[in-house]
Motif scaffolding. Structure first.
Motif, PDB file in Angstrom:
ATOM      1  N   LEU A   1      44.267  37.464  43.816  1.00 42.12           N
ATOM      2  CA  LEU A   1      43.055  38.082  44.350  1.00 42.12           C
ATOM      3  C   LEU A   1      41.842  37.202  44.082  1.00 42.12           C
ATOM      4  N   GLY A   2      41.755  36.669  42.866  1.00 41.58           N
ATOM      5  CA  GLY A   2      40.640  35.812  42.508  1.00 41.58           C
ATOM      6  C   GLY A   2      40.571  34.560  43.365  1.00 41.58           C
ATOM      7  N   PHE A   3      41.724  33.945  43.630  1.00 40.86           N
ATOM      8  CA  PHE A   3      41.751  32.756  44.487  1.00 40.86           C
ATOM      9  C   PHE A   3      41.248  33.086  45.888  1.00 40.86           C
ATOM     10  N   ASN A   4      41.697  34.217  46.438  1.00 35.39           N
ATOM     11  CA  ASN A   4      41.244  34.613  47.767  1.00 35.39           C
ATOM     12  C   ASN A   4      39.735  34.804  47.818  1.00 35.39           C
ATOM     13  N   MET A   5      39.174  35.394  46.775  1.00 35.11           N
ATOM     14  CA  MET A   5      37.738  35.606  46.714  1.00 35.11           C
ATOM     15  C   MET A   5      36.992  34.291  46.539  1.00 35.11           C
TER      16      MET A   5
ATOM     17  N   ILE B   1      36.256  33.492  40.801  1.00 34.96           N
ATOM     18  CA  ILE B   1      36.630  32.609  39.690  1.00 34.96           C
ATOM     19  C   ILE B   1      36.710  33.401  38.389  1.00 34.96           C
ATOM     20  N   MET B   2      35.801  34.345  38.210  1.00 40.68           N
ATOM     21  CA  MET B   2      35.864  35.185  37.017  1.00 40.68           C
ATOM     22  C   MET B   2      37.101  36.091  37.043  1.00 40.68           C
ATOM     23  N   ILE B   3      37.474  36.549  38.229  1.00 42.54           N
ATOM     24  CA  ILE B   3      38.683  37.355  38.364  1.00 42.54           C
ATOM     25  C   ILE B   3      39.917  36.530  37.987  1.00 42.54           C
TER      26      ILE B   3
END
Length: 235
Positions: A45-49, A196-198
């Motif tokens: 999810l973090g990469f997608n964001m 990135i924080m995710i």
């Protein structure tokens, strides 16, 4: 009702955490597997964001400057202190994970595109579809989180209510002065920073050496300032 989506989100987290605590009969192996599975999903999810940003230099400088401010202000330490204070107020034995559950769940539920976009939609158009969807996701996540990290997850509903509620209420005001294209730019860059924080949160969940993610939260404010600067001086 501007705050309807935010209130539903908070209730979903509380109910999910309560159910997770009641179902807290997992073996240590099951807990480990479930948490690592969630961690991997959070990383994806973090990469997608993170890939949604248009100005990656904004992201880099925002995280760097935000990290400096976060370390100076010791945000993660203060969040842990709140969790420890709540643990004392419980006046009963816990598994010692209340602070960890509170911090981890707060960061996961607060730092994300859906929290920002959903709250803005609620404020600008009183459309709560995004926050209702987020409520379903957060509710299921809080069940697993509470089953593995304890009742501290339940208290993460309150930062969510304050954070999303403040954005929704502010959105009802800023729409009068800020064009939609500027709001879209802000959302895309904050989404990248939050992504990135995710990723860092996901790495923490699966047991990679500890990253003090809460101390990166000022990066969101820095990103907003960069966007304002771009709009004022380069448009």
């Amino acid at each position: 009702m501007v705050l309807l989506g935010t209130i539903v989100n908070g209730i979903a987290i509380i109910l999910g955490a309560w159910l997770g605590v009641k179902l807290k009969k997992f073996s240590s192996e099951m807990k480990d597997t479930v948490m690592k599975a969630i961690g991997l999903a959070v990383i994806v999810l973090g990469f997608n964001m993170a890939l949604q940003g248009e100005q990656f230099l904004f992201v880099i400088f925002s995280l760097a400057l935000g990290g400096v401010l976060g370390e100076r202000w010791n945000i993660e330490g203060k969040l842990n202190e709140v969790g420890q204070w709540l643990e004392k107020k419980m006046k009963k034995k816990t598994d010692g994970q209340l602070a960890e559950g509170f911090v981890a769940a707060t960061l996961l539920f607060v730092v994300g595109a859906m929290a920002i976009i959903g709250a803005i939609d609620s404020g600008l158009r009183q459309d709560h579809t995004v926050l209702f969807t987020k409520s379903v996701l957060d509710g299921f996540s809080s069940i697993v989180f509470a089953a593995t990290l304890g009742i501290g997850v339940m208290f993460s509903a309150f930062p969510v209510l304050i954070y999303q509620g403040a954005i929704a209420l502010s959105a009802t005001l800023i729409v009068r002065w800020i064009p939609q294209e500027h709001i879209d730019l802000f959302i895309s860059e904050v989404t990248a920073v939050g992504g990135i924080m995710i990723i860092a949160i996901g790495l923490n969940i699966i047991g990679i050496p500890k990253i003090r993610v809460a101390n990166l939260l000022p990066a969101i404010l820095i990103t907003a300032l960069f966007v304002v600067g771009k709009v004022m001086f380069f448009n």
